[in-house]
Design a protein around this motif. Sequence first.
Motif, short mmCIF file in Angstrom:
data_model
loop_
_atom_site.label_atom_id
_atom_site.label_comp_id
_atom_site.label_asym_id
_atom_site.label_seq_id
_atom_site.Cartn_x
_atom_site.Cartn_y
_atom_site.Cartn_z
N LEU A 1 4.83 2.37 -0.74
CA LEU A 1 5.38 3.67 -1.13
C LEU A 1 5.14 4.62 0.04
N ILE A 2 5.99 5.62 0.17
CA ILE A 2 5.89 6.55 1.29
C ILE A 2 5.36 7.90 0.83
N GLY B 1 0.79 -1.22 0.00
CA GLY B 1 0.00 0.00 0.00
C GLY B 1 0.82 1.26 0.00
N LYS B 2 0.20 2.31 0.53
CA LYS B 2 0.82 3.63 0.57
C LYS B 2 0.82 4.10 2.04
N LEU B 3 2.00 4.42 2.54
CA LEU B 3 2.16 4.76 3.96
C LEU B 3 2.31 6.26 4.15
N LEU B 4 1.39 6.85 4.91
CA LEU B 4 1.54 8.25 5.32
C LEU B 4 2.50 8.28 6.49
N VAL B 5 3.64 8.89 6.30
CA VAL B 5 4.70 8.87 7.31
C VAL B 5 5.30 10.26 7.42
N ALA C 1 11.42 4.40 6.54
CA ALA C 1 10.32 3.61 5.96
C ALA C 1 10.59 3.29 4.50
N LEU C 2 11.14 4.22 3.79
CA LEU C 2 11.49 4.03 2.38
C LEU C 2 12.42 2.83 2.22
N TRP C 3 13.47 2.79 3.04
CA TRP C 3 14.47 1.74 2.93
C TRP C 3 13.91 0.38 3.35
N ARG C 4 13.11 0.35 4.40
CA ARG C 4 12.63 -0.92 4.93
C ARG C 4 11.45 -1.50 4.15
N LEU C 5 10.63 -0.66 3.52
CA LEU C 5 9.36 -1.15 2.98
C LEU C 5 9.26 -1.18 1.46
N TYR C 6 10.07 -0.41 0.74
CA TYR C 6 9.96 -0.40 -0.72
C TYR C 6 10.38 -1.77 -1.27
N PRO C 7 9.66 -2.34 -2.24
CA PRO C 7 8.57 -1.77 -3.04
C PRO C 7 7.16 -2.15 -2.55
N ARG C 8 7.06 -2.83 -1.41
CA ARG C 8 5.73 -3.23 -0.93
C ARG C 8 4.89 -2.03 -0.52
#
Length: 514
Positions: free
Chosen positions: A417-418, A396-400, A408-415
């Motif tokens: 987006l920030i 999904g898309k994370l509001l951060v 968050a970018l490093w840990r979660l991409y590409p699952r």
Amino acid sequence: MFNVAGFERKCDRLRQLFSVPAAVLFVPIVVIVWRLIGKSPADPDLFARVGMGRLVEKFGGVTLHDPFAFTEKLPMWIDHEWLSGVVFYHTVSSLGDAGLVFLKLVVAVWTCLLLIRASLLYTPQASARLVWTGICILEASFLWVSTLRCQVFTYFFLALTYYAFVQYRVNAVSRYLVLIPFVSVVLVNMHGGYALELLVLWILTSSSLLQGRRWKLLAVVAALSSFAPAVTPYGFQTFTHYLVHALTMERSHITEWFALYRDPIPFVRTSLITIPLLAGVLITLRKREVDLTALGLLCFSFYCGFKHVRFVGFAMLTATVFGVPYFGRTVELMRARLRSRMLMLERSFALVSAVLVVGMIVQIVSASVQPKSWRLDTRSYPVKALEWLRTSGATGKLLVDFNNGSFALWRLYPRFLISMDGRYEEVYTNQAVADVAAAFSPNTAEGRAALYKLAPTHILYSVSGLSQQQKSALPSEWHEVYRDELYVVYSILADHPTPSTPAQTVDNLWKPLF
């Protein structure tokens, strides 16, 4: 019975020991290593830089469009720090946290050694050099505490420039100076401090011209360095246009860009350091001993330091080289007028310094053998919350928020987006920045509108930053899916997946999903 005369002789020997060049080199290095060892808070922007380094490795070049964010972005991603990202990525890939900490220490120590060597060459005879050098380097040490900022390369290359200039001015040695255009090509791809480096080169050139000193080679070096943006992935015109925009944009919400007077403690410290420097300048001006180079650089660097908190380090590093003679003149005046008191003060200082240096060495040795000294401090980051999302199977898309976006970018991409991270000046539009800030406050009309406009699937709140009013104002479709002692995650997904075995620790922070 206590032998006062013998004790004073021992203190005098310590005074003499601290005045030799070897001590002037050794003691400040002990101070900077002591200040840094065991203190490695992860910089908020570090993870985005590592992400860029990973992209460069994956695609074999610099991408011109940001893949990490879902919010409104600029037409081109001009990452002026992409080469730093490559260095960081390969460091953590090979050596992990310990590599970053070691790199920080090496760059800090090397920077300080270059500055001290330049100081010794530029002003061979100066009173209380060790005192002044220690004060300046200790005050500038904040530049290296956060692990690891791209600005460390600017200050390393700036120290190299000062050393090259002094070798040319004092010894007529030009081999270091001719390296500077090549250094500028490297720096322009590592950090926006290239602009600072360029201004320093032109100050050195113009002051040498006005003084009737060697200036032609300096002018050639400065001119060649001015064209370094041509050797970027973006081209000369595009990059210089971006650099001007980045340097002149409004940063009213970024504390390190505040004026120094807004932070009382650093303001008082810097002001106190400036007083003996100004006194020494007045003494030399009365004697008509004017060094335009030193005065020009000191005025420029201290102006920058008082205008923006982040440049206090620049002022202190410049003063390490060019402020020594002025501080020495102030000390000499005090010795002449307060001879006995100054002698007692200097003896006391030598004794206390000896005890402190020994204590620092003991602490350095003790810290260097502790594993935690070689790990990044990520306790303030949503490590567990993002590991939960990472292993949940959701996308999904994370509001951060701004500070956690890079992590968050490093840990979660590409699952995932920030929405936002520290690359605000190079990736996001002004409207996107405003929308993200507003969306965290759904209890206002502006916040609700921004939340619907951005349409994230997840929101990351800090527990301390989430008020009951904000929580109750979230639309009914939002529900809490994760909470720990620091962070809470809300999602709009009706049936949110959960990890089969929720992770409480992270085995390898530097293993990407892409």
